[in-house]
Scaffold this active site. Sequence first.
Site, PDB file in Angstrom:
ATOM      1  N   LYS A   1     -15.674 -43.358 -35.089  1.00  0.00           N
ATOM      2  CA  LYS A   1     -15.040 -42.247 -34.847  1.00  0.00           C
ATOM      3  C   LYS A   1     -15.466 -41.091 -35.846  1.00  0.00           C
ATOM      4  O   LYS A   1     -15.300 -41.290 -37.235  1.00  0.00           O
ATOM      5  CB  LYS A   1     -13.513 -42.361 -34.734  1.00  0.00           C
ATOM      6  CG  LYS A   1     -12.733 -41.081 -34.054  1.00  0.00           C
ATOM      7  CD  LYS A   1     -11.479 -41.505 -33.907  1.00  0.00           C
ATOM      8  CE  LYS A   1     -10.795 -40.548 -33.094  1.00  0.00           C
ATOM      9  NZ  LYS A   1     -10.319 -39.253 -33.819  1.00  0.00           N
TER      10      LYS A   1
ATOM     11  N   SER B   1       5.692   3.005 -65.198  1.00  0.00           N
ATOM     12  CA  SER B   1       6.873   2.085 -65.069  1.00  0.00           C
ATOM     13  C   SER B   1       6.087   0.777 -64.272  1.00  0.00           C
ATOM     14  O   SER B   1       5.168   0.929 -63.706  1.00  0.00           O
ATOM     15  CB  SER B   1       8.004   2.608 -64.231  1.00  0.00           C
ATOM     16  OG  SER B   1       8.824   1.657 -63.571  1.00  0.00           O
ATOM     17  N   THR B   2       6.899  -0.237 -64.364  1.00  0.00           N
ATOM     18  CA  THR B   2       6.430  -1.566 -63.443  1.00  0.00           C
ATOM     19  C   THR B   2       6.241  -0.847 -62.014  1.00  0.00           C
ATOM     20  O   THR B   2       5.263  -1.449 -61.223  1.00  0.00           O
ATOM     21  CB  THR B   2       7.419  -2.490 -63.731  1.00  0.00           C
ATOM     22  OG1 THR B   2       7.545  -2.966 -64.790  1.00  0.00           O
ATOM     23  CG2 THR B   2       6.911  -3.591 -62.718  1.00  0.00           C
ATOM     24  N   ASN B   3       7.242  -0.013 -61.773  1.00  0.00           N
ATOM     25  CA  ASN B   3       7.302   0.440 -60.165  1.00  0.00           C
ATOM     26  C   ASN B   3       6.026   1.095 -59.775  1.00  0.00           C
ATOM     27  O   ASN B   3       5.797   1.378 -58.613  1.00  0.00           O
ATOM     28  CB  ASN B   3       8.606   1.052 -59.958  1.00  0.00           C
ATOM     29  CG  ASN B   3       9.687   0.499 -60.367  1.00  0.00           C
ATOM     30  OD1 ASN B   3       9.685  -0.979 -60.372  1.00  0.00           O
ATOM     31  ND2 ASN B   3      10.836   1.032 -60.527  1.00  0.00           N
TER      32      ASN B   3
ATOM     33  N   THR C   1       8.355  -6.821 -63.105  1.00  0.00           N
ATOM     34  CA  THR C   1       8.600  -6.301 -64.549  1.00  0.00           C
ATOM     35  C   THR C   1       7.698  -7.424 -65.572  1.00  0.00           C
ATOM     36  O   THR C   1       7.047  -6.866 -66.478  1.00  0.00           O
ATOM     37  CB  THR C   1       9.728  -6.077 -64.916  1.00  0.00           C
ATOM     38  OG1 THR C   1      10.512  -5.059 -64.078  1.00  0.00           O
ATOM     39  CG2 THR C   1       9.904  -5.724 -66.552  1.00  0.00           C
TER      40      THR C   1
ATOM     41  N   THR D   1     -12.871 -20.669 -17.695  1.00  0.00           N
ATOM     42  CA  THR D   1     -11.948 -19.786 -17.954  1.00  0.00           C
ATOM     43  C   THR D   1     -10.634 -20.632 -17.713  1.00  0.00           C
ATOM     44  O   THR D   1     -10.587 -21.258 -16.665  1.00  0.00           O
ATOM     45  CB  THR D   1     -11.938 -18.327 -17.063  1.00  0.00           C
ATOM     46  OG1 THR D   1     -11.944 -18.836 -15.575  1.00  0.00           O
ATOM     47  CG2 THR D   1     -13.139 -17.496 -17.345  1.00  0.00           C
TER      48      THR D   1
ATOM     49  N   SER E   1     -11.921 -42.147 -38.974  1.00  0.00           N
ATOM     50  CA  SER E   1     -10.584 -43.110 -38.719  1.00  0.00           C
ATOM     51  C   SER E   1     -10.669 -44.290 -39.687  1.00  0.00           C
ATOM     52  O   SER E   1     -11.427 -44.966 -40.058  1.00  0.00           O
ATOM     53  CB  SER E   1     -10.390 -43.356 -37.311  1.00  0.00           C
ATOM     54  OG  SER E   1      -9.436 -44.330 -37.167  1.00  0.00           O
ATOM     55  N   SER E   2      -9.438 -44.702 -40.075  1.00  0.00           N
ATOM     56  CA  SER E   2      -9.226 -46.000 -40.933  1.00  0.00           C
ATOM     57  C   SER E   2      -9.187 -47.102 -40.003  1.00  0.00           C
ATOM     58  O   SER E   2      -8.950 -48.295 -40.529  1.00  0.00           O
ATOM     59  CB  SER E   2      -8.042 -45.704 -41.702  1.00  0.00           C
ATOM     60  OG  SER E   2      -6.887 -45.643 -41.173  1.00  0.00           O
TER      61      SER E   2
END
Length: 487
Positions: free
Chosen positions: A348, A164-166, A125, A211, A342-343
């Site tokens: 990496k 209507s909002t609906n 609404t 697979t 990576s830190s």
Amino acid sequence: MKKITCLLLTLAVITHTNSLFAQATSTRTEKDLLGEKKIPSNAYYGVQTARALENFQVSGVPTKFYPDYVRAFAMVKLAAARANAEVGRLKPERLAAIEKACQAVIDGKYHDQFLVDMYQGGAGTSANMNANEVLANIALEMSGHKKGEYQYIEPHDDLNMGQSTNDVYPTAIHVALLLHNDKVIKEVQALSAAFHKKGDEFANILKMGRTEGQDAVPMTVGQEFHGFGNQLDAAIEALRKSEAYLYEENMGATAIGTGITASPGYAEKCAVQLAKITGKPMVLSHDLIAATSSMQAFVMYSASLKNLAVTLSKISSDLIFLASGPRAGIFEINLPALQPGSSIMPGKVNPVMPELMNCVCYKVIGNDVTVTMASQDGLLQLNAYEPVVAVAIMESQGLFFKTIPLFRANCIEGITVNQKVVDNYINRSVGIVTALNPVLGYEKTTELAKEALQTNKGILELIREKKLLTEDQIKKLLDPKELTTVK
């Protein structure tokens, strides 16, 4: 971090609302059934929007965050106004003003006035009234009147006439999803084309298929990438088919589907107008009570987004696996290096784009669960949980629209093949023995496979040692076209 982001967004909306008051040289007074309220004179929204801004400071994500959603409201209101004029209920001069206001919003103007939080009680609404008030005040101003002079154009009586909002709210969501679906499909098509282009580029590079994580039989890298593209093509088809559920709308249903307050013929004319305005084949539902109560359209469309998410996640995980390494993984392909990974570990580089895509896909799958739960829990003639459904699906569309082009440009288009690696796998894999069955027979190839595993030698290496085949025969057997083409 997520909580902080939401808090910041909420504060941004509050700040924007407060700035309207700060910028206003004066205020105007509006009233509703709860009483009077001061509104900034420069605001196009009205009293009910103002109350919603106070009641629903939840996510900090306002309606304006989704431009297609705002446009959709304007399209629905434009269709309704024209239909009401056709049945002789809306005066021509008011129609002209409303048309100008709606078109301005469709063109992207005044979106900053659509401020109601996407999360809200009341089955939408507040969002509907936000649209009614903003469009009414734009129309008033364009007609030479002041904001709030509702005796000339009124948010309820004119902008919400026979509505209507609906019926407005779900129809606006339908239209918004349709508008954005075109954009999502366009990005998925571009991604599929990128995979197919790689498929052509890698058409003659032989590799081992797998697979259950184990060596299987030979294929080409091109086939693998065309396979990715074809999976996306199928997902696009599902998105297109799911649109059909969104074409059906319930304008004219009003409160619960009985059409109370709507004029005879209005619903049918509104559907025709909505189709013209949106460019989509919108049609009136044959059962307005069912359409107002049920959210099947959202469930079906959300399922197609989930299908796309599952497809993209599977592809992303495959790419991560194929690029694993560089020394202790599969390492058949190279993904573009975008940033240090990576830190703590020098050298990496991580597969950040497929990982990003997976993150988005998990969120979309979760959003589909939200849609499912909200859709099943609506009571009787109306589902009050449509707002969270709108949030979930629009967020999914938006995430795909933003992420897919990044995935394409920063990952797929730059993929290369490690030719020496795939050649080594072909030469050493026991899986190649399957291709030799027609030539050497099952019993002989089984012996070769057993010996290869025991001695850690390749099948081709043993064949050459035992002189079971000539080099010409081996070359012919390993011809990518002969080895991988369905006869």
